[in-house]
Motif scaffolding. Structure first.
Motif, PDB file in Angstrom:
ATOM      1  N   LYS A  12       0.827  -1.197   0.000  1.00 11.36           N
ATOM      2  CA  LYS A  12       0.000   0.000   0.000  1.00 11.36           C
ATOM      3  C   LYS A  12       0.868   1.256   0.000  1.00 11.36           C
ATOM      4  O   LYS A  12       1.857   1.344   0.704  1.00 11.36           O
ATOM      5  CB  LYS A  12      -0.916   0.021   1.225  1.00 11.36           C
ATOM      6  N   LYS A  18      -1.319   9.101  -1.088  1.00 14.90           N
ATOM      7  CA  LYS A  18      -2.142   8.408  -2.080  1.00 14.90           C
ATOM      8  C   LYS A  18      -3.236   9.296  -2.676  1.00 14.90           C
ATOM      9  O   LYS A  18      -3.339   9.413  -3.902  1.00 14.90           O
ATOM     10  CB  LYS A  18      -2.761   7.160  -1.450  1.00 14.90           C
ATOM     11  N   TYR A 134      -5.532  -0.844  -6.053  1.00 15.40           N
ATOM     12  CA  TYR A 134      -4.537  -1.855  -5.699  1.00 15.40           C
ATOM     13  C   TYR A 134      -3.428  -1.393  -4.770  1.00 15.40           C
ATOM     14  O   TYR A 134      -2.737  -2.216  -4.191  1.00 15.40           O
ATOM     15  CB  TYR A 134      -3.914  -2.438  -6.960  1.00 15.40           C
ATOM     16  N   LEU A 135      -3.169  -0.105  -4.666  1.00 19.11           N
ATOM     17  CA  LEU A 135      -2.031   0.331  -3.846  1.00 19.11           C
ATOM     18  C   LEU A 135      -2.471   1.000  -2.553  1.00 19.11           C
ATOM     19  O   LEU A 135      -3.302   1.781  -2.467  1.00 19.11           O
ATOM     20  CB  LEU A 135      -1.137   1.292  -4.633  1.00 19.11           C
TER      21      LEU A 135
END
Length: 135
Positions: A12, A18, A134-135
């Motif tokens: 992550k 993010k 996905y991360l």
């Protein structure tokens, strides 16, 4: 695209970065660029997806030389234009950086746990979707 089986393969991204990275990719404030973190030409900045993150969070620097357009580097020497940022840049391993660069550039990559790509260039919006999921 990718399925649930491989979802857990990716570490992550630091949550502090993010959302801002995803917003920057979707903002259309950057022209998409391949094969280096970024260049400036004609009052425009063109960046790859990793260059967008580095620029957004002031992690890189612009290098200007007399005979070239200014180019962007992050954590490496000026002669390493094609190099990625350092390992764990914003919490992203080198393997995932290679994958993101391959998605951005349209290269094939098989270095991330057997994930193969079809060689098509992904847009910033598609890369942002991948990062978000996905991360």
């Amino acid at each position: 695209m990718f399925n649930e089986v491989i979802k857990g393969l990716f570490p992550k991204v630091n949550l502090k970065y993010k959302q801002g990275w995803i917003e920057a990719l979707r903002s259309h404030d950057y022209d998409q660029h391949q094969d280096s973190l970024g260049v400036k030409c004609c009052n425009q900045k063109a960046m790859c997806c990793l260059g967008v993150a580095a620029d957004k969070f002031n992690k890189g620097e612009w290098i200007e030389e007399d005979d070239e357009y200014p180019y962007f580097i992050c954590g490496r020497g000026a002669n390493d234009l094609d190099m990625l940022p350092e390992d764990n840049f914003l919490g992203i391993s080198m393997d995932v950086q290679f994958l993101l660069a391959a998605l951005n550039d349209g290269n094939t990559a098989d270095s991330v746990d057997g994930v193969s790509l079809d060689g098509e260039t992904w847009s910033f919006d598609e890369i942002a979707d991948f990062i978000e999921e996905y991360l």
